[in-house]
Scaffold this motif. Structure first.
Motif, PDB file in Angstrom:
ATOM      1  N   ARG A   3     -17.646 -21.061 -16.179  1.00 26.95           N
ATOM      2  CA  ARG A   3     -17.525 -20.033 -15.153  1.00 26.95           C
ATOM      3  C   ARG A   3     -16.114 -19.453 -15.184  1.00 26.95           C
ATOM      4  O   ARG A   3     -15.131 -20.179 -15.323  1.00 26.95           O
ATOM      5  CB  ARG A   3     -17.835 -20.656 -13.805  1.00 26.95           C
ATOM      6  N   LYS A   4     -15.999 -18.136 -15.047  1.00 27.96           N
ATOM      7  CA  LYS A   4     -14.717 -17.434 -15.071  1.00 27.96           C
ATOM      8  C   LYS A   4     -14.331 -17.011 -13.657  1.00 27.96           C
ATOM      9  O   LYS A   4     -15.185 -16.886 -12.769  1.00 27.96           O
ATOM     10  CB  LYS A   4     -14.800 -16.191 -15.957  1.00 27.96           C
ATOM     11  N   THR A   5     -13.052 -16.752 -13.456  1.00 30.33           N
ATOM     12  CA  THR A   5     -12.554 -16.285 -12.166  1.00 30.33           C
ATOM     13  C   THR A   5     -11.877 -14.936 -12.326  1.00 30.33           C
ATOM     14  O   THR A   5     -10.991 -14.779 -13.172  1.00 30.33           O
ATOM     15  CB  THR A   5     -11.553 -17.295 -11.560  1.00 30.33           C
ATOM     16  N   LEU A   6     -12.300 -13.989 -11.505  1.00 28.79           N
ATOM     17  CA  LEU A   6     -11.683 -12.667 -11.425  1.00 28.79           C
ATOM     18  C   LEU A   6     -10.894 -12.605 -10.127  1.00 28.79           C
ATOM     19  O   LEU A   6     -11.467 -12.783  -9.044  1.00 28.79           O
ATOM     20  CB  LEU A   6     -12.750 -11.566 -11.444  1.00 28.79           C
ATOM     21  N   LEU A   7      -9.603 -12.380 -10.233  1.00 28.33           N
ATOM     22  CA  LEU A   7      -8.734 -12.245  -9.062  1.00 28.33           C
ATOM     23  C   LEU A   7      -8.494 -10.765  -8.800  1.00 28.33           C
ATOM     24  O   LEU A   7      -8.004 -10.056  -9.684  1.00 28.33           O
ATOM     25  CB  LEU A   7      -7.401 -12.957  -9.308  1.00 28.33           C
ATOM     26  N   ALA A  52      -6.682 -17.701 -12.463  1.00 30.85           N
ATOM     27  CA  ALA A  52      -7.687 -16.676 -12.759  1.00 30.85           C
ATOM     28  C   ALA A  52      -7.746 -16.385 -14.259  1.00 30.85           C
ATOM     29  O   ALA A  52      -6.775 -16.578 -14.990  1.00 30.85           O
ATOM     30  CB  ALA A  52      -7.373 -15.398 -11.987  1.00 30.85           C
ATOM     31  N   ASP A  53      -8.903 -15.877 -14.667  1.00 33.85           N
ATOM     32  CA  ASP A  53      -9.113 -15.510 -16.070  1.00 33.85           C
ATOM     33  C   ASP A  53      -8.908 -14.022 -16.316  1.00 33.85           C
ATOM     34  O   ASP A  53      -8.745 -13.591 -17.459  1.00 33.85           O
ATOM     35  CB  ASP A  53     -10.528 -15.889 -16.497  1.00 33.85           C
ATOM     36  N   GLY A 159     -17.507  -8.398 -18.758  1.00 36.96           N
ATOM     37  CA  GLY A 159     -16.725  -8.741 -19.935  1.00 36.96           C
ATOM     38  C   GLY A 159     -16.185 -10.158 -19.894  1.00 36.96           C
ATOM     39  O   GLY A 159     -16.175 -10.862 -20.904  1.00 36.96           O
ATOM     40  N   LEU A 160     -15.742 -10.582 -18.706  1.00 39.41           N
ATOM     41  CA  LEU A 160     -15.278 -11.966 -18.558  1.00 39.41           C
ATOM     42  C   LEU A 160     -16.408 -12.947 -18.822  1.00 39.41           C
ATOM     43  O   LEU A 160     -16.246 -13.922 -19.558  1.00 39.41           O
ATOM     44  CB  LEU A 160     -14.726 -12.199 -17.139  1.00 39.41           C
TER      45      LEU A 160
END
Length: 165
Positions: A3-7, A52-53, A159-160
């Motif tokens: 799982r990715k994180t978008l800040l 964040a990623d 995209g992430l």
């Protein structure tokens, strides 16, 4: 794939940049493999950035420059993050009264210093607020511009999740 994180870091006094950030965040939340964190610039710090990623920055233009509170966020985070976020993707949104170009350039220069990778051209939403009354008045961002913000947020999240960036 993990799982990715978008800040999404935003600042707003009159509501324009907040609406833009929320539209992007809501669209990004449709991506099941991405956690979206919306933080006011005053509440965000280096640990949030490093956790964040990818990033989406939303700020107003003030006096033809990046708003002071957004600049404060970057000032507080710059050196603790420097060298630790290289290559991570970002996008930028500016809520402007007239032009927004200088504010966007300032934000892009900071992101270049962090060695972040832009994934889309900066998005400028112009409110045409030119009098003191209109500049200080609460903003309502039109549906067309909010859709542009949502598209940017959704694209960054997709995209992430796909590992494209």
């Amino acid at each position: 794939m993990s799982r990715k994180t978008l800040l999404i870091v935003w600042h707003s006094l009159t509501g324009g940049s907040r609406q833009m950030a929320e539209a992007a965040g809501q669209a990004a939340q449709a991506e099941p493999d991405v956690t979206v964190r919306l933080l006011r610039a005053a509440d965000a710090g280096p640990d949030d950035v490093l956790a964040a990623d990818g990033y989406l920055f939303a700020a107003p233009e003030n006096l033809a420059a990046l708003a002071g509170m957004m600049k404060d966020f970057f000032d507080r985070c710059y050196y603790p993050v420097l060298g630790h976020a290289n290559g991570r993707p970002y996008a930028a949104m500016i809520c402007a009264g007239s032009d927004g170009g200088n504010a966007l350039r300032q934000l892009e220069r900071i992101a270049t210093g962090w060695r972040l990778r832009p994934i889309a051209p900066g998005l400028i939403v112009c409110t045409h607020a030119q009098t003191p009354e209109r500049i200080l008045a609460p903003k309502t961002i039109c549906a067309r511009d909010l859709a542009r913000c949502a598209e940017l947020g959704a694209g960054l999240a997709a995209g992430l999740a796909a590992g494209v960036f």
